[in-house]
Enzyme design. Structure first.
Site, PDB file in Angstrom:
ATOM      1  N   ASP A   1       0.833  -1.209   0.000  1.00 52.08           N
ATOM      2  CA  ASP A   1       0.000   0.000   0.000  1.00 52.08           C
ATOM      3  C   ASP A   1       0.868   1.260   0.000  1.00 52.08           C
ATOM      4  O   ASP A   1       0.347   2.380  -0.022  1.00 52.08           O
ATOM      5  CB  ASP A   1      -1.030  -0.014   1.142  1.00 52.08           C
ATOM      6  CG  ASP A   1      -0.415  -0.102   2.518  1.00 52.08           C
ATOM      7  OD1 ASP A   1       0.823  -0.209   2.617  1.00 52.08           O
ATOM      8  OD2 ASP A   1      -1.182  -0.065   3.507  1.00 52.08           O
ATOM      9  N   SER A   2       2.206   1.085  -0.048  1.00 48.14           N
ATOM     10  CA  SER A   2       3.106   2.212  -0.329  1.00 48.14           C
ATOM     11  C   SER A   2       2.793   2.766  -1.723  1.00 48.14           C
ATOM     12  O   SER A   2       3.207   3.875  -2.066  1.00 48.14           O
ATOM     13  CB  SER A   2       4.565   1.755  -0.262  1.00 48.14           C
ATOM     14  OG  SER A   2       4.749   0.537  -0.958  1.00 48.14           O
TER      15      SER A   2
ATOM     16  N   ASP B   1      -1.320  -6.102  -0.356  1.00 52.71           N
ATOM     17  CA  ASP B   1      -1.636  -5.429   0.908  1.00 52.71           C
ATOM     18  C   ASP B   1      -3.117  -5.078   0.965  1.00 52.71           C
ATOM     19  O   ASP B   1      -3.659  -4.534  -0.012  1.00 52.71           O
ATOM     20  CB  ASP B   1      -0.859  -4.102   0.956  1.00 52.71           C
ATOM     21  CG  ASP B   1       0.253  -4.105   1.973  1.00 52.71           C
ATOM     22  OD1 ASP B   1       0.278  -4.985   2.847  1.00 52.71           O
ATOM     23  OD2 ASP B   1       1.107  -3.202   1.880  1.00 52.71           O
TER      24      ASP B   1
ATOM     25  N   LYS C   1      -1.540  -9.326   2.752  1.00 54.20           N
ATOM     26  CA  LYS C   1      -0.815  -8.887   3.951  1.00 54.20           C
ATOM     27  C   LYS C   1      -1.696  -7.900   4.693  1.00 54.20           C
ATOM     28  O   LYS C   1      -2.356  -7.063   4.066  1.00 54.20           O
ATOM     29  CB  LYS C   1       0.518  -8.236   3.576  1.00 54.20           C
ATOM     30  CG  LYS C   1       1.246  -7.637   4.784  1.00 54.20           C
ATOM     31  CD  LYS C   1       2.702  -7.295   4.487  1.00 54.20           C
ATOM     32  CE  LYS C   1       2.941  -5.986   3.794  1.00 54.20           C
ATOM     33  NZ  LYS C   1       2.426  -4.793   4.507  1.00 54.20           N
TER      34      LYS C   1
ATOM     35  N   GLU D   1      -1.893  -5.498   8.593  1.00 58.01           N
ATOM     36  CA  GLU D   1      -1.065  -4.972   9.678  1.00 58.01           C
ATOM     37  C   GLU D   1      -1.665  -5.238  11.053  1.00 58.01           C
ATOM     38  O   GLU D   1      -2.889  -5.191  11.223  1.00 58.01           O
ATOM     39  CB  GLU D   1      -0.887  -3.453   9.499  1.00 58.01           C
ATOM     40  CG  GLU D   1      -0.157  -3.081   8.228  1.00 58.01           C
ATOM     41  CD  GLU D   1       0.035  -1.567   8.076  1.00 58.01           C
ATOM     42  OE1 GLU D   1      -0.312  -0.805   9.003  1.00 58.01           O
ATOM     43  OE2 GLU D   1       0.541  -1.167   7.011  1.00 58.01           O
TER      44      GLU D   1
ATOM     45  N   GLU E   1       8.903  -4.263  10.561  1.00 62.04           N
ATOM     46  CA  GLU E   1       9.311  -2.960  10.013  1.00 62.04           C
ATOM     47  C   GLU E   1       9.830  -2.048  11.121  1.00 62.04           C
ATOM     48  O   GLU E   1       9.201  -1.900  12.179  1.00 62.04           O
ATOM     49  CB  GLU E   1       8.118  -2.305   9.289  1.00 62.04           C
ATOM     50  CG  GLU E   1       8.479  -0.935   8.715  1.00 62.04           C
ATOM     51  CD  GLU E   1       7.553  -0.440   7.612  1.00 62.04           C
ATOM     52  OE1 GLU E   1       6.630  -1.166   7.226  1.00 62.04           O
ATOM     53  OE2 GLU E   1       7.783   0.694   7.143  1.00 62.04           O
TER      54      GLU E   1
HETATM   55  O1  KIV Z   1       3.475  -1.174   1.472  1.00 62.33           O
HETATM   56  C1  KIV Z   1       4.661  -1.507   1.556  1.00 62.33           C
HETATM   57  O2  KIV Z   1       5.465  -1.146   0.711  1.00 62.33           O
HETATM   58  C2  KIV Z   1       5.040  -2.343   2.687  1.00 62.33           C
HETATM   59  C3  KIV Z   1       6.486  -2.607   3.008  1.00 62.33           C
HETATM   60  C4  KIV Z   1       6.629  -3.724   3.966  1.00 62.33           C
HETATM   61  C5  KIV Z   1       7.424  -2.747   1.921  1.00 62.33           C
HETATM   62  O3  KIV Z   1       4.185  -2.789   3.382  1.00 62.33           O
END
Ligand code: KIV
Length: 286
Positions: free
Chosen positions: A50-51, A89, A118, A120, A188
């Site tokens: 999600d970056s 993500d 993924k 969080e 992280e």
């Molecule tokens: O969104 C992202 O880029 C991440 C990092 C762990 C690379 O979650």
């Protein structure tokens, strides 16, 4: 005739790496052509992170990203990948409110062709949601330490777990994620010693970002590694190229070539057959 199938990396492959002591290589990607290059280069895992919100879409942080925006980019990445494991993500608010929504959104990622999602955190609610996902066949990667979707609550991009008590808490979170069924966990922005403690005490691979050398694998944002994203570069990033600079140089050359009549040349143009060209020379064009 035997057919040489490209060996697909699966969540099982990643878990086997840890047993064999082989490091897991991971990078983010957000588009088809970058994903294709990463896949061909032999990267194990591609994260549609999600970056995306910051490095591609120009949002201030990851909170503004929507599920539709994520799926749009995830589909492009998936189309470019034949071998690597693709993890998507789940954006902010697509999994925290209700586990039914979470499963539905994770399912959409798998329907698009992703291999895992993924998410969080490791609160009780998140752990329950992960358990449900895993039970119905959705592989999950955890993410603890600095969790960007909680940037406001954490008071900015800061290294986490700087005390022994906080380190033990991170370890407890990692163990809980392992128990919930995660196939791996991102650590992280945590001190190296904390990442080492976690890595040595769980059976699933730890993937570090700003977490030192002791993790089972490493991940970076592709735009940081290539020097493409110039808003800020975290101190843990190693730049392997300077794309922002080389792109600017290439574009300035293009501008100059166009302005000076040097682009395009004859090899870069199309021409009529001679007989057609002759006809155009006739005064009677009607
Ligand atoms: O969104 C992202 O880029 C991440 C990092 C762990 C690379 O979650």
């Amino acid at each position: 005739m035997p057919y040489n199938f490209p060996m697909r990396i699966t969540t099982h492959t990643i878990k086997e790496y840890k047993k064999k002591g082989k490091k897991v290589t991971c990078l983010t990607a957000y588009d088809y052509s970058t994903a294709k290059v990463l896949d061909n280069s032999g990267i194990d895992l591609i994260l549609v992170g999600d970056s995306l919100a910051q490095v591609v879409l120009g949002y201030e942080n990851t909170l503004s990203l929507t599920m539709d925006e994520m799926l749009h980019h995830a589909r492009a990445v998936i189309r470019g990948v034949k071998r690597s494991l693709v993890v998507v993500d789940l954006p902010f608010l697509t999994y925290q409110v209700d586990s039914k929504d979470a499963i539905y959104n994770a399912g959409k990622c798998l329907q698009a062709g992703a291999h895992a999602v993924k998410l969080e955190g490791a609160s009780e609610d998140i752990l329950k949601t992960i358990e449900k996902m895993v039970k119905i066949g959705i592989p999950v990667m955890g993410h603890i330490g600095f969790t960007p979707q909680s940037v406001n609550a954490l008071g900015g991009n800061r290294v986490q777990a700087k005390t022994a008590t906080a380190a033990k808490d991170i370890l407890a979170q990692a163990k809980a994620l392992e128990k919930a069924g995660c196939f791996s966990v991102v650590l992280e922005l945590v001190p190296s010693e904390v990442a080492k403690l976690v890595t040595e005490n769980i059976s699933i691979p730890t993937i570090g970002i700003g977490a030192g050398i002791n993790c089972d694998g490493q991940i970076l944002v592709i735009d940081d590694l290539l020097g493409k994203f110039s808003d800020f570069t975290p101190s843990f990033v190693r730049k392997y190229a300077d794309f922002a600079k080389s792109t600017e140089t290439a574009i300035q050359k293009y501008i100059s070539d166009v302005q000076n009549g040097k682009y395009p040349d004859t090899n870069e143009s199309f021409f009529l057959a001679e007989c057609e060209s002759e006809k155009l020379k006739s005064p009677n064009l009607n």
